[in-house]
Structure formats: structure tokens, C-alpha cells
Design an enzyme around this catalytic site. Structure first.
Site, PDB file in Angstrom:
ATOM      1  N   GLU A 240       0.873  -1.174   0.000  1.00 52.43           N
ATOM      2  CA  GLU A 240       0.000   0.000   0.000  1.00 52.43           C
ATOM      3  C   GLU A 240       0.910   1.224   0.000  1.00 52.43           C
ATOM      4  OE1 GLU A 240      -2.037   2.911   2.655  1.00 52.43           O
ATOM      5  OE2 GLU A 240      -3.252   1.106   2.993  1.00 52.43           O
ATOM      6  N   CYS A 274      -2.628   8.393   4.861  1.00 52.16           N
ATOM      7  CA  CYS A 274      -2.554   7.765   3.536  1.00 52.16           C
ATOM      8  C   CYS A 274      -3.677   8.240   2.618  1.00 52.16           C
ATOM      9  CB  CYS A 274      -2.603   6.252   3.670  1.00 52.16           C
ATOM     10  SG  CYS A 274      -1.227   5.544   4.581  1.00 52.16           S
TER      11      CYS A 274
END
Length: 460
Positions: A240, A274
């Protein structure tokens, strides 16, 4: 989070990580960098422990994770204080990350024992099965912006499915990461969870080591290097990485409410999340009212956010802002490095941004809200869907047809409608583009950590 520039978060001296408080620039810790020999030893130890841990009944593995979660809960204040000192995150926010990590460990303690394969319908005289098995040794490389919650997910899922783990916390918060892992490891057999400290070179060594999975949350540049290393070794890459998440503000929403959503998405944790809002597309008919409200929101956030993680990261953030200003954008508020110690940066609202500016096309990862005024919803969707990243996107609209179009057309792993943050527990998505590969959350993460074997049992 795109943090390939992050290696200078710490001062490297005499094979040590020297961590500075981003509020005061004072030293808050020194951590030895693991030698290549120590890394090899950690991988070998995890490999030796792998078969025994894989044979441990799933319910016993779950019980160990429950005990680990209880230990982390007991140490929540300690972990939050460590995290705050190392990264500048407000203590309450850091405590929220610890609480999320505890919940995640509990989740995988419960999900692991019920993770199952399936039977197949073959010949009457045979039995055919698809059985998930642990992959073996998992290298877990975790970030600094939410170190406990992210590590709890990757480590918890790996352990619940019978894998052993070698964990390298971020060099920006090595004490927080190590302390969390020690609390978990205390409830496991020797070798099941090994910990190594170090910088990017240590992470690169682990990515190329004889492991079976490399699970990484961090920069897209590092993710690409890990993918290349895994292609050479045959390990599975679970990534990720960075995001450049758009926010679309439609013509039919209340501009004050939309500005509050935009500020939350852009400024929470100083933009170091994020799935922070990285760029904003606002319909021209509400743009003036929206911008006025967003500037007011930025003022309200000014005293609520902590510093950026370090001065190197601040240089990166300000470089994006300065580039936009040089290219014709205008700062309605913020946009300048403040005087004084630490790595503080003000909530910044930019107008007049164009697609090829770094602040619109790359991950800034700071408290910056670059705004582009667009003539219609279709333009917002088209421009919001452009680019190399594909982590998440948010759309604020009262038009259900537009909401449907948005989640259908935006090429990202997560689309949020009328809420910049949130979602049901257990949700899992797959990033697109250079934002990563594989499921990083939810029950699907258990599938990433296992390999399926088909078994055909005939009769003789």
C-alpha cells in the site's frame, strides 16, 4: 504515503538512528541500526519457527493474539506518548491509533480460526479440497504516520494464519514500532516475531532476503523497489503506497459543510494520512463561497495540528507549494515556513492550481489544500481520475446519479461519498496504479497471507 524522501527523518551517526522531536528539534531517542548479519539471523530464526507455528492450532494462535491485544491496550498511554515524541502527532490522535491497533489485533484473533478453504464437487469416489496454508516468513515494513494501527493489521493477519514475521518499524518512529512489536512478541514462541531496526538500507535488505511475503506500507518509490526485489526472489509483494486522492465538490452541496469536509481531509494529522485529501475540484457555481469557508476552516485548524514529522519532510511539502506559487497559483492562507524550532507548517489553501503542478499530480502529504475550479461535474470526475495513483477519492454531492457515476468511473480502490473519512470495520480495497497491490485490510488480508493448495483424494 509517498515518502521516498523520508530517510533523513533521523540523523544517522555511528550506526545509530538518532530521532529528533519535530516540535523542538531535541533528541528523543537513539536506536542501533541492525547489521546485515542481524537481519540474516532474524530471517533464519523466523524460518526455524515457521513450521511449529503453522502447526499450532488456529484457536491457540488466536488466543495468543488476544493476549497480545490486551498487553497493547494496557500500554496504550506509553505507546501514544512515544509516538507523539517521535513524530509530533498529537497525543490524543496517537492514542486513537493505538486503540485502532488493539481492535485490529482482536479482529484477526477472531477471524484467523474461522478462515477456511472450500470443497469441490468432483467424482463420487473422491474428495477434492482447496486448503489455505501459511506462506511462511513475512517481512513487514511499516510507516511512521500510524505505526501501531498499520503494524497491528499486517502482523496480526500474518500471525493469525500461521506465518512467522520479521518486522522493521519506520526509522522515523523506531521506539514506538519496537515497543509495540515487543508487546506482541512476548505472547508468542521464540522466533515467531523477530524485530530489526534500521533505515531504508535495512528495509531493502529484508525485501531481498529469503522470505515468502514482503508487506509494505509507505512510499511508491520504495514500493516499486520492493516489487522488483520480489520479482527476483519469488516472494509475494503486498503493497500500500502513495496516494494523490481527489475531492470533488458538486454544485448542489452546502459550501460551508463541504469546506469543513475538505479541511478535515486536508489538515487532519497535518495532512499525513494515507487517504488525506491531496487535491480539490470544486464546481464553479459554489467556488467562491466554498473558498471563503475553507480559508476560515484553515484558521480553525491552525492550532489543532502538530508539526510535520521532520524538517526534511517539511522541505518536500513546501517545495510542492513553492512550485505551485511559481507556476501561477495563489495562497489564500498559509504557504510559508514559520519561524522557530521544529517542523511546523501552516494549513495552506491554494487557488489557481493546474494539473501539471506537483501539488496536484504528486503526493504532498502535508496540510495543503490545492483547489481547482471546474465548470461541471464531468470535468471534475475526469481530472480527478487522471494520474498514476489510485488509492482513494471522495465526492460530495446530493445527486444520486452523480454519486453512482463517481464510484463507477473513478479508477481508485476506495470511493467515499459525502464523508472524507470513515467506513465499516473490515472493509478492504485494492489500490490501483502505483498506489499498490493486494488487499491490506479486512478478512481479505488473510487470503493475501495464505497460499491455496488443491488436494484431490482418490481411492485405490
Amino acid at each position: 504515503m509517498d515518502a521516498g524522501y523520508c530517510s533523513s527523518v533521523t540523523v544517522l551517526e555511528n550506526h545509530e538512528l538518532t530521532v529528533l522531536d519535530p516540535r523542538t528539534d531535541e533528541v528523543v531517542g537513539r536506536v542501533p541500526i541492525a547489521s546485515p548479519e542481524r537481519c540474516d539471523e532474524a530471517v533464519a530464526s523466523a524460518r526455524r519457527a515457521a513450521s511449529g507455528w503453522a502447526r499450532t492450532p488456529a484457536a491457540e494462535r488466536g488466543a495468543a493474539l488476544h493476549a497480545a491485544a490486551a498487553a497493547v491496550r494496557e500500554a496504550a498511554d506509553e505507546l501514544a506518548a512515544l509516538n507523539s515524541r517521535e513524530t509530533g502527532k498529537p497525543v490524543d490522535d496517537a492514542r486513537g491509533g493505538v486503540d485502532a491497533g488493539v481492535g485490529t489485533l482482536v479482529q484477526y484473533a477472531e477471524l484467523g480460526p474461522v478462515h477456511r478453504g472450500r470443497s469441490l464437487h468432483g467424482a463420487w469416489a473422491a474428495t477434492d479440497l482447496m486448503i489455505p496454508e501459511p506462506r511462511g516468513v513475512v517481512a513487514v515494513l511499516t510507516p511512521w504516520n500510524d505505526p501501531v494501527a498499520v503494524a497491528a493489521g499486517l502482523i496480526g493477519a500474518a500471525l493469525a494464519t500461521g506465518n512467522t514475521v520479521v518486522h522493521k518499524p519506520s526509522e522515523r518512529c523506531p521506539q514506538t514500532g519496537r515497543r509495540f512489536a515487543e508487546l506482541v512478541a512476548a505472547h508468542l514462541p521464540p522466533g515467531v516475531l523477530e524485530i530489526v531496526d534500521g533505515d531504508g538500507a535495512v528495509g531493502a535488505g529484508l525485501a531481498g532476503a529469503p522470505v515468502d511475503v514482503v508487506a509494505h506500507v509507505g512510499s511508491s518509490a520504495t514500493g516499486r523497489a520492493i516489487a522488483e526485489a520480489c520479482a527476483r526472489t519469488g516472494a509475494r509483494a503486498l503493497l500500500e503506497n502513495g496516494g494523490n486522492d481527489p475531492l470533488v465538490v458538486d454544485a448542489d452541496v452546502d459550501p460551508g459543510w463541504a469546506a469543513a469536509q475538505a479541511a478535515l481531509g486536508s489538515f487532519a494529522n497535518a495532512g499525513q494520512i494515507c487517504v488525506s485529501v491531496e487535491r480539490i475540484y470544486v464546481h464553479a457555481c459554489v467556488a467562491d463561497a466554498f473558498l471563503d469557508a475553507l480559508v476560515q476552516e484553515a484558521g480553525r485548524w491552525a492550532d489543532r495540528i502538530g508539526p510535520l514529522v521532520d524538517r526534511a519532510h517539511r522541505r518536500h511539502v513546501h517545495g510542492h507549494v513553492a512550485g505551485a506559487l511559481d507556476g501561477g497559483a495563489r495562497a489564500l492562507t498559509g504557504g510559508a515556513i514559520p519561524d522557530g524550532p521544529g517542523a511546523f507548517y501552516p494549513p495552506t489553501v491554494l487557488i489557481g492550481c493546474v494539473p501539471d503542478m506537483a501539488v496536484m499530480s504528486e503526493e504532498t502529504f502535508g496540510p495543503v489544500a490545492p483547489v481547482r475550479v471546474v465548470p461541471d461535474f464531468g470535468t471534475a470526475l475526469r481530472e480527478g481520475g487522471d494520474g498514476r495513483y489510485g488509492l482513494a477519492a471522495t465526492v460530495l454531492t446530493a445527486d444520486m446519479e452523480h454519486a453512482q457515476r463517481a464510484w463507477r468511473e473513478l479508477p481508485v480502490g476506495t470511493v467515499k461519498v459525502n464523508d472524507v473519512f470513515g467506513g465499516a470495520p473490515g472493509g478492504a480495497s485494492e489500490p490501483r496504479g502505483i498506489s499498490g497491490t493486494g488487499f491490506g485490510f479486512g478478512p481479505e488480508l488473510l487470503d493475501e497471507m495464505t497460499a491455496v493448495k488443491v488436494v484431490h483424494l482418490g481411492v485405490c
